[in-house]
Design a protein around this motif. Sequence first.
Motif, PDB file in Angstrom:
ATOM      1  N   VAL A  73       0.836  -1.194   0.000  1.00 11.69           N
ATOM      2  CA  VAL A  73       0.000   0.000   0.000  1.00 11.69           C
ATOM      3  C   VAL A  73       0.874   1.248   0.000  1.00 11.69           C
ATOM      4  O   VAL A  73       0.625   2.197  -0.753  1.00 11.69           O
ATOM      5  CB  VAL A  73      -0.961  -0.008   1.211  1.00 11.69           C
ATOM      6  CG1 VAL A  73      -1.685   1.315   1.345  1.00 11.69           C
ATOM      7  CG2 VAL A  73      -1.962  -1.143   1.078  1.00 11.69           C
ATOM      8  N   ARG A  82      -2.363   7.011   1.419  1.00 12.34           N
ATOM      9  CA  ARG A  82      -2.709   5.644   1.817  1.00 12.34           C
ATOM     10  C   ARG A  82      -4.168   5.580   2.230  1.00 12.34           C
ATOM     11  O   ARG A  82      -4.838   4.576   2.016  1.00 12.34           O
ATOM     12  CB  ARG A  82      -1.799   5.178   2.946  1.00 12.34           C
ATOM     13  CG  ARG A  82      -0.368   4.940   2.470  1.00 12.34           C
ATOM     14  CD  ARG A  82       0.492   4.452   3.574  1.00 12.34           C
ATOM     15  NE  ARG A  82       0.372   5.381   4.700  1.00 12.34           N
ATOM     16  CZ  ARG A  82       1.255   5.491   5.670  1.00 12.34           C
ATOM     17  NH1 ARG A  82       2.303   4.730   5.694  1.00 12.34           N
ATOM     18  NH2 ARG A  82       1.082   6.353   6.634  1.00 12.34           N
ATOM     19  N   THR A  83      -4.682   6.671   2.791  1.00 13.24           N
ATOM     20  CA  THR A  83      -6.092   6.723   3.157  1.00 13.24           C
ATOM     21  C   THR A  83      -6.968   6.538   1.928  1.00 13.24           C
ATOM     22  O   THR A  83      -7.988   5.847   1.980  1.00 13.24           O
ATOM     23  CB  THR A  83      -6.414   8.059   3.849  1.00 13.24           C
ATOM     24  OG1 THR A  83      -5.568   8.196   4.986  1.00 13.24           O
ATOM     25  CG2 THR A  83      -7.860   8.132   4.275  1.00 13.24           C
ATOM     26  N   LEU A 101      -6.244   4.833  -0.701  1.00 14.02           N
ATOM     27  CA  LEU A 101      -6.181   3.422  -1.076  1.00 14.02           C
ATOM     28  C   LEU A 101      -7.053   2.552  -0.183  1.00 14.02           C
ATOM     29  O   LEU A 101      -7.665   1.595  -0.644  1.00 14.02           O
ATOM     30  CB  LEU A 101      -4.740   2.923  -1.042  1.00 14.02           C
ATOM     31  CG  LEU A 101      -3.808   3.533  -2.076  1.00 14.02           C
ATOM     32  CD1 LEU A 101      -2.392   3.020  -1.876  1.00 14.02           C
ATOM     33  CD2 LEU A 101      -4.285   3.247  -3.478  1.00 14.02           C
ATOM     34  N   TYR A 102      -7.114   2.887   1.089  1.00 18.78           N
ATOM     35  CA  TYR A 102      -7.932   2.093   2.004  1.00 18.78           C
ATOM     36  C   TYR A 102      -9.414   2.446   1.917  1.00 18.78           C
ATOM     37  O   TYR A 102     -10.271   1.580   2.052  1.00 18.78           O
ATOM     38  CB  TYR A 102      -7.455   2.266   3.446  1.00 18.78           C
ATOM     39  CG  TYR A 102      -6.202   1.492   3.754  1.00 18.78           C
ATOM     40  CD1 TYR A 102      -6.191   0.107   3.699  1.00 18.78           C
ATOM     41  CD2 TYR A 102      -5.023   2.142   4.095  1.00 18.78           C
ATOM     42  CE1 TYR A 102      -5.045  -0.616   3.981  1.00 18.78           C
ATOM     43  CE2 TYR A 102      -3.872   1.426   4.383  1.00 18.78           C
ATOM     44  CZ  TYR A 102      -3.890   0.053   4.322  1.00 18.78           C
ATOM     45  OH  TYR A 102      -2.757  -0.654   4.601  1.00 18.78           O
ATOM     46  N   ASP A 103      -9.740   3.717   1.691  1.00 16.62           N
ATOM     47  CA  ASP A 103     -11.140   4.148   1.696  1.00 16.62           C
ATOM     48  C   ASP A 103     -11.869   3.881   0.384  1.00 16.62           C
ATOM     49  O   ASP A 103     -13.075   3.670   0.387  1.00 16.62           O
ATOM     50  CB  ASP A 103     -11.243   5.643   2.016  1.00 16.62           C
ATOM     51  CG  ASP A 103     -10.965   5.934   3.478  1.00 16.62           C
ATOM     52  OD1 ASP A 103     -10.907   4.989   4.281  1.00 16.62           O
ATOM     53  OD2 ASP A 103     -10.798   7.125   3.809  1.00 16.62           O
ATOM     54  N   ASN A 104     -11.153   3.902  -0.728  1.00 13.67           N
ATOM     55  CA  ASN A 104     -11.789   3.693  -2.028  1.00 13.67           C
ATOM     56  C   ASN A 104     -11.814   2.199  -2.325  1.00 13.67           C
ATOM     57  O   ASN A 104     -10.761   1.570  -2.419  1.00 13.67           O
ATOM     58  CB  ASN A 104     -11.020   4.453  -3.111  1.00 13.67           C
ATOM     59  CG  ASN A 104     -11.716   4.408  -4.428  1.00 13.67           C
ATOM     60  OD1 ASN A 104     -11.891   3.338  -5.002  1.00 13.67           O
ATOM     61  ND2 ASN A 104     -12.101   5.568  -4.922  1.00 13.67           N
ATOM     62  N   ARG A 137      -8.540  -0.048  -3.177  1.00 15.87           N
ATOM     63  CA  ARG A 137      -8.155  -1.035  -2.162  1.00 15.87           C
ATOM     64  C   ARG A 137      -8.042  -2.428  -2.763  1.00 15.87           C
ATOM     65  O   ARG A 137      -7.082  -3.156  -2.522  1.00 15.87           O
ATOM     66  CB  ARG A 137      -9.168  -1.034  -1.036  1.00 15.87           C
ATOM     67  CG  ARG A 137      -8.781  -1.942   0.098  1.00 15.87           C
ATOM     68  CD  ARG A 137      -9.741  -1.842   1.240  1.00 15.87           C
ATOM     69  NE  ARG A 137      -9.226  -2.630   2.331  1.00 15.87           N
ATOM     70  CZ  ARG A 137      -9.569  -2.481   3.582  1.00 15.87           C
ATOM     71  NH1 ARG A 137     -10.421  -1.561   3.924  1.00 15.87           N
ATOM     72  NH2 ARG A 137      -9.063  -3.243   4.512  1.00 15.87           N
ATOM     73  N   SER A 173      -4.886  -2.571  -4.955  1.00 13.98           N
ATOM     74  CA  SER A 173      -3.604  -2.513  -4.253  1.00 13.98           C
ATOM     75  C   SER A 173      -3.384  -3.717  -3.352  1.00 13.98           C
ATOM     76  O   SER A 173      -2.242  -4.093  -3.093  1.00 13.98           O
ATOM     77  CB  SER A 173      -3.490  -1.228  -3.443  1.00 13.98           C
ATOM     78  OG  SER A 173      -4.480  -1.175  -2.452  1.00 13.98           O
ATOM     79  N   LEU A 174      -4.442  -4.335  -2.871  1.00 15.42           N
ATOM     80  CA  LEU A 174      -4.274  -5.483  -1.990  1.00 15.42           C
ATOM     81  C   LEU A 174      -4.243  -6.804  -2.740  1.00 15.42           C
ATOM     82  O   LEU A 174      -3.878  -7.826  -2.184  1.00 15.42           O
ATOM     83  CB  LEU A 174      -5.392  -5.505  -0.929  1.00 15.42           C
ATOM     84  CG  LEU A 174      -5.394  -4.335   0.035  1.00 15.42           C
ATOM     85  CD1 LEU A 174      -6.541  -4.460   1.020  1.00 15.42           C
ATOM     86  CD2 LEU A 174      -4.080  -4.214   0.763  1.00 15.42           C
TER      87      LEU A 174
END
Length: 95
Positions: A68, A79-80, A82-85, A89, A92-93
Amino acid sequence: MASRRRASTAIRAQPRTPTPNRTSYDHRPPAPRTTAALAARRQKTGAALQRVHDAIARLRREKAQVSVAAVARRADVSRTFLYDNPDARAASLRR
């Protein structure tokens, strides 16, 4: 002297009444400025998602670790984001 009961000082939850501008049954289209702002936000998010996908492809081509933090640095997003969308996410994961 007769004793009087004091009224309760506890705050009781009142049922929320809808405000005149925002009701669940109001289906008016948003104002033109709101529509333009939403379109600009969608365009900006779409561009960021494209940068995320490009960064992941570049990292894989270089056989670098796809994390990430690495994707966020390469794509110039937080990074937020990447985690929130959800789309970012998932991309990237996925390894």
